[in-house]
Design a protein around this motif. Structure first.
Motif, PDB file in Angstrom:
ATOM      1  N   ASP A 180     -10.643   8.655  -2.141  1.00  0.00           N
ATOM      2  CA  ASP A 180     -10.491   8.984  -3.557  1.00  0.00           C
ATOM      3  C   ASP A 180      -9.352   9.961  -3.834  1.00  0.00           C
ATOM      4  N   GLY A 181      -8.338   9.492  -4.503  1.00  0.00           N
ATOM      5  CA  GLY A 181      -7.277  10.388  -4.938  1.00  0.00           C
ATOM      6  C   GLY A 181      -6.263  10.767  -3.868  1.00  0.00           C
ATOM      7  N   ILE A 182      -6.398  10.262  -2.645  1.00  0.00           N
ATOM      8  CA  ILE A 182      -5.431  10.609  -1.592  1.00  0.00           C
ATOM      9  C   ILE A 182      -4.746   9.341  -1.095  1.00  0.00           C
ATOM     10  N   TYR A 183      -3.425   9.363  -1.135  1.00  0.00           N
ATOM     11  CA  TYR A 183      -2.635   8.187  -0.759  1.00  0.00           C
ATOM     12  C   TYR A 183      -1.666   8.563   0.345  1.00  0.00           C
ATOM     13  N   ARG A 184      -1.399   7.595   1.224  1.00  0.00           N
ATOM     14  CA  ARG A 184      -0.299   7.757   2.173  1.00  0.00           C
ATOM     15  C   ARG A 184       0.890   7.029   1.557  1.00  0.00           C
ATOM     16  N   VAL A 185       1.998   7.750   1.368  1.00  0.00           N
ATOM     17  CA  VAL A 185       3.127   7.203   0.607  1.00  0.00           C
ATOM     18  C   VAL A 185       3.932   6.187   1.434  1.00  0.00           C
ATOM     19  N   ASP A 186       4.169   5.001   0.848  1.00  0.00           N
ATOM     20  CA  ASP A 186       5.043   4.000   1.481  1.00  0.00           C
ATOM     21  C   ASP A 186       6.423   4.025   0.846  1.00  0.00           C
ATOM     22  N   ASP A 187       6.434   4.302  -0.444  1.00  0.00           N
ATOM     23  CA  ASP A 187       7.687   4.167  -1.175  1.00  0.00           C
ATOM     24  C   ASP A 187       7.695   5.178  -2.311  1.00  0.00           C
TER      25      ASP A 187
END
Ligand code: G1P
Length: 276
Positions: A180-187
């Motif tokens: 929830d609310g945490i992303y690993r950035v790809d772009d």
């Protein structure tokens, strides 16, 4: 523990002219407190007691604000008016303030690189005081991010969903949602058109950066608006290692725009003024 926070405060504030003709935009008050003081209080709450300002010409009043005003102290000492100084006295007791001047305006990435000598080789926070973030329910946004840093040990950007018509004002990320609310950035793309935006998750002016970002900025070519963009450097960092994005808890006001500034003023007056 992250101990330092960088404040890029060299920008012109053209949207607030003529108010900002001879006064830094960061000193504009939301009710009775300058925007930059809200930012400094947030950083200190997160344990980042060294506040490093990247300033420019015409910004001396920021340095004066974070110093004792001897004459004023003397004048109001022992009177009922002393209470008005409580919040800034608290900040001065806890914080250490350092400054360096950015001589040319070459973008946010360049401002961060200018602050390198004040930071050294350690992870640090970055706070753009135009974005006023308030969280009445719990920890400040920067404190939430510092906590997350202990878990991930990589750079983190704060994000918020914005309407697609507004993505062109921001850095925009695409990422894999871990929880929830945490992303690993790809772009990530700085100021994309609606068609080019990878999502509507916009970067808000709160970052935790690992110090390798400085070398990456050094090799980053000018991007959007011909400026050296922090977003481009973070994109490189994401490709080489890891950058996280975090949908924070709390309210954010875009105080770099007149409507956002007025909204923040009303909100603070109704919810905070006279209540501490
Ligand atoms: C900067 C950043 C942008 C970010 C924004 C948040 O842009 O470059 O990625 O989304 O702050 O406020 P600026 O507002 O300085 O144009």
């Amino acid at each position: 523990m992250i101990k330092k926070c960088l404040f890029p405060v060299a920008g012109y504030g053209t949207r607030f002219l003529p108010a900002t003709k001879s006064m830094p935009k960061e000193m504009l008050p939301i009710v009775n407190k300058p925007l930059v003081q809200y930012g400094v209080e947030e950083a200190i709450e997160a344990g980042m007691t060294t506040c490093a300002f990247v300033t420019g010409r015409g910004k001396r009043s920021i340095a004066d604000h974070f110093d004792i005003s001897y004459e004023l102290e003397h004048q109001i000492s022992g009177t009922g008016k002393e209470a008005y100084l409580d919040s800034i006295r608290g900040v001065l007791e806890e914080g250490v303030f350092t400054m360096v001047r950015q001589r040319e305006m070459k973008g946010l990435g360049h401002a961060i690189l200018t602050g390198r000598s004040l930071i050294g080789n350690e992870p640090f926070g970055v706070l753009l005081s135009d974005d006023l973030c308030l969280n009445a329910e719990g920890a400040s946004v920067l404190a939430q991010m510092a906590e997350l840093y202990n878990q991930f040990r990589c750079s983190i950007v704060a994000i918020q969903e914005v309407p697609m018509e507004e993505v062109h004002k921001y850095g925009v990320i695409k990422g894999e949602s871990l929880k929830d609310g945490i992303y690993r950035v790809d772009d990530m793309v700085e100021k994309p058109s609606q068609e080019d935006a990878p999502s509507n998750l916009a970067i808000i002016g709160r970052y935790i950066l690992t110090p390798d970002i400085f070398e990456i900025i050094e090799e980053t070519e000018p991007g959007a608006n011909g400026e050296i963009q922090l977003t481009d450097a973070l994109q490189t960092q994401a490709k080489r290692g890891c950058v996280m994005a975090y949908k924070f808890e709390g309210k954010r006001f875009d105080c770099g725009s007149v409507p956002g500034f007025v909204e923040a003023t009303n909100h603070v007056y109704e919810n905070y003024y006279g209540k501490d």
